[in-house]
Design an enzyme around this catalytic site. Structure first.
Site, PDB file in Angstrom:
ATOM      1  N   ILE A  67      32.733  51.851  44.911  1.00 54.58           N
ATOM      2  CA  ILE A  67      32.176  53.204  45.062  1.00 54.58           C
ATOM      3  C   ILE A  67      33.036  54.233  44.312  1.00 54.58           C
ATOM      4  CG2 ILE A  67      30.881  52.833  47.199  1.00 54.58           C
ATOM      5  CD1 ILE A  67      33.342  53.850  48.762  1.00 54.58           C
ATOM      6  N   PRO A  68      33.124  54.132  42.987  1.00 54.33           N
ATOM      7  CA  PRO A  68      33.921  55.134  42.258  1.00 54.33           C
ATOM      8  C   PRO A  68      33.365  56.532  42.498  1.00 54.33           C
ATOM      9  CG  PRO A  68      32.578  53.828  40.755  1.00 54.33           C
ATOM     10  CD  PRO A  68      32.462  53.183  42.093  1.00 54.33           C
ATOM     11  N   HIS A  69      34.216  57.442  42.887  1.00 51.89           N
ATOM     12  CA  HIS A  69      33.733  58.802  43.167  1.00 51.89           C
ATOM     13  C   HIS A  69      34.833  59.813  42.927  1.00 51.89           C
ATOM     14  CE1 HIS A  69      35.474  57.341  46.964  1.00 51.89           C
ATOM     15  NE2 HIS A  69      35.842  58.601  47.167  1.00 51.89           N
ATOM     16  N   ALA A  70      34.418  61.070  42.778  1.00 47.45           N
ATOM     17  CA  ALA A  70      35.410  62.135  42.561  1.00 47.45           C
ATOM     18  C   ALA A  70      34.785  63.469  42.875  1.00 47.45           C
ATOM     19  CB  ALA A  70      35.868  62.113  41.105  1.00 47.45           C
TER      20      ALA A  70
END
Lengths: 148, 554
Positions: A67-70
């Site tokens: 779940i790559p997130h920023a």
């Protein structure tokens, strides 16, 4: 919450080409730029935010999900994507297994909203083994959206 | 000649003025000494009960008031001074000045209670709240009023004494169950969530019921005989007034908040808002309702604005100062002599108050998703009565609708339900799920995460950040206890609880939604890394310290 409000056929990507963690993140980001969801001039800023978050702790979870997130003010609203790489890649996952399903979210810092909740809700759906297996067997974007 | 004649008159006037001044000084000295004793006794009583009995401070404050009141130690003759709390003639045993302070405290209490009631949450979780809250309210009102008939203290249910006995039985004090449930990590359980939602409804419905009862009692006091026609008129008038004030409050609150924010002074904003609460309290009384109704509506109206946290913070000091005094003065109003022969009545009334909440809230809960075990938990959680019961009893006593005997019974009931509730709640929450259906029960099971930090300061800081993160995710965050910071966090059908106790932060969440809770908390914990990294870049604290004091001694 309705996951489909944030993910549409424009932001579902199949058959990713990259074979590295950074490569996958960059590829999904470029696909979002091509889909008009993120401005091209903001690419570096968004990429940096995603990589900074990855450096703190890998977003590779268990069972092939990442779940790559920023959070960055380079976006005005929540931008979300679901991407699949059937062969899987090493994403420094918690269980050490290859990651196949990637849910990327980029949300604005200054605006409140159910951003992490969105990520959590979609992860919860993917917690069911049958949905994960079916996702990897899908052929079209519509099939993916149907499963969500 | 006229001047000479005027001299004795002037002298007399001067002597009289001097006497009045001396009298005033004596009265004020007595008042200040009384306050000093109340303050010390209340704090000491609260501390002892909290520390050694692990009970709520309010219980100790009430008991302290009963001990020092004019009907006990307060009547003792102090050589060279007289009684510290001389009994006041009539049925009201304390001075107007002391009761004025208790009235002010009740306005603070209800204003803050209204502020804490997040109106959006209140409307959102209406189904469970309405069903359970209304059941408990109706059962406790009628059983309470029926007790008055049973013991011949009222002729009919329409008698003001019966109406007040009913009203005093209604309001649940939720702070005690909230504290127990947070200690047992059960606040985010379906039963815990239902108790808190029902208690909010119970407050709102109880205040509306009080409005009607005060209206009816006032009409009857004027000599009118109540029939259903008159009751309907009073009810429509009371509810109408409530609705008008509420609508005006809701319409104006946002504008008031916007204008007040221009002042840029949290102190001034809090003072003005409290002033408005006092104003509405006065208007409410003038319209034939009780003052606390206006104060509650003002709080409820402002609860939807972004001033709410600022107001709660600014008024916390006033609350901490005045509420122990309130409980103590309420204890002082107990007239032991008037209670003679009423102990049995008090016990029966208490038992009825317990049964009415257990059954009144529990039975409706059975028709929702709860098993008998879950329904009993919900009912047990609604048992404690405290501040609102005492306020209602005080209103009844001061207006002469109830006598000192019934006031004593109300205090007894409040104390006994507060003592009885913790063991009831604790035993009720033993065992498995209280929700029907295996799948639902599994989904509602709680998952707990405990984070431990190197210091309480750090845990407090992170806790504030975590609650802010939930707010940023559009959750409703409601602080339930400030002694051991306890938060209830809700959105749609999700309910989490966070407790910060010393160096630990405990987050309880239903298994079904643990992804949401854990990911939001994870992001905040990771943000800590940035903070620690930035601390490394900060000028050395030693250097900062040196810079601060280097020129102090030149």
């Amino acid at each position: 919450m309705d996951v489909k409000k944030a993910i549409s056929t424009d932001t579902v990507f199949q058959d990713l080409k990259s074979t590295t963690k950074t490569g996958v993140i960059e590829e999904i980001l470029d696909l979002l730029i091509a889909a008009g969801k993120i401005r091209k001039e903001n690419r570096a800023e968004v990429l940096n935010a995603l990589l900074v978050r990855e450096n703190k702790m890998s977003t590779g979870m268990q069972h092939g999900i990442a779940i790559p997130h920023a959070k960055t003010d380079a976006v005005e609203d929540l931008v979300a994507a679901l991407a699949i790489k059937k062969e899987g890649i090493d994403f420094d996952a918690l269980d050490g297994k290859p990651s196949h399903i990637f849910i990327m979210t980029i949300s604005p810092v200054k605006r409140t909203g159910p951003h992490i909740q969105f990520l959590a809700e979609i992860s919860r759906k993917l917690n069911q083994p049958s949905i994960r297996e079916k996702l990897l067997l899908t052929q079209t974007k519509d099939e993916i959206l149907q499963l969500l | 000649m006229e001047t000479i004649l005027a001299i004795p008159g002037l002298l007399l006037a001067s002597v009289a003025e001097h006497a009045v001044e001396r009298d005033m000084t004596h009265l004020m000295t007595q008042y200040i000494l009384q306050l000093a004793v109340i303050m010390l006794a209340a704090r000491m009583g609260g501390f002892l009960v909290k520390r050694y009995l692990n009970g709520p401070a309010a219980l100790g404050e009430l008991a302290a008031g009963m001990a020092i009141g004019p009907c006990a130690l307060g009547a003792w003759h102090i050589p060279g001074w007289g009684a510290l709390f001389p009994p006041v003639a009539g049925i009201f045993p304390v001075s107007t000045e002391l009761y004025a302070l208790a009235t002010l405290a009740s306005i603070v209490l209800l204003f803050l209670s209204g502020l804490e009631t997040d109106l959006r949450v209140f409307l959102h979780y209406s189904v469970a709240g309405i069903v359970v809250g209304t059941g408990g309210l109706l059962a406790s009102f009628f059983l309470g009023a029926w007790c008055a008939l049973l013991f011949n203290v009222a002729d009919s249910l329409m008698d003001p004494s019966a109406l007040f006995m009913g009203a005093m039985a209604t309001a649940t004090s939720v702070s005690l169950p909230a504290r127990i449930l947070s200690e047992k990590r059960k606040m985010a359980s379906p039963e815990g969530v239902t108790i808190l939602a029902a208690a909010v409804f119970d407050d709102v419905l109880g205040i509306i019921a009080l409005a009607i009862i005060v209206g009816m009692s006032k009409t009857m006091a004027s000599g009118a005989v109540m029939d259903w026609g008159k009751i309907s008129v009073v009810a429509v008038k009371s509810i109408g007034f409530w609705l008008i004030l509420m609508a005006a409050g809701l319409l104006l609150a946002k504008h008031i908040a916007r204008v007040l924010k221009l002042l840029r002074s949290p102190n001034t904003i809090a003072a003005i808002c409290f002033g408005l609460a006092l104003l509405l309290a006065g208007i409410s009384e003038m319209a034939g309702l009780a003052m606390i109704i206006g104060a509650y509506i003002m709080g409820l109206s402002l609860s939807g604005t972004d001033l709410v946290y600022e107001l709660q913070e600014q008024l916390q000091g006033v609350y901490d100062f005045i509420i122990p005094v309130f409980f103590c003065v309420m204890g002082m109003l107990v007239n032991f002599a008037a209670m003679k022969g009423l102990i049995f009545f008090g016990l029966v009334y208490t038992v009825m108050c317990i049964i009415s909440k257990v059954a009144g809230c529990g039975i409706p809960a059975l028709f929702m998703k709860f098993t008998p075990r879950g329904a009993f938990r919900v009912g047990a959680g609604m048992v404690p009565r405290a501040e609102v019961t005492l306020i209602v009893a005080g209103i009844g006593l001061s207006a002469g609708y109830i006598g000192p005997n019934l006031f004593g019974v109300a205090v007894m009931m409040a104390m006994l339900t507060t003592v009885a509730a913790p063991p009831m709640i604790l035993s009720a929450f033993r065992g498995g799920s209280g929700v029907r259906g295996e799948e639902t029960a599994q989904e509602q099971e709680l998952s707990t995460a405990v984070l431990t930090f190197p210091s309480a300061d750090m845990a407090e800081f992170i806790c504030a950040r975590i609650t802010r993160a939930f707010r940023n995710e559009e959750f409703f965050v409601h602080m339930l206890d400030s002694d051991v910071p306890t938060y209830q966090i809700r959105k749609e059908d999700m309910a989490f609880s966070i407790v910060q106790d010393d160096v630990h932060i405990t987050i309880s969440m239903p298994l079904q939604y643990e992804h949401v809770g854990r990911l939001i908390v994870l992001e905040e914990v990771l943000a800590l890394k940035d903070l620690l990294d930035s601390a490394k870049d900060m000028q050395s604290p030693d250097q900062m310290g040196t810079d601060l004091v280097s020129n102090l001694f030149v």
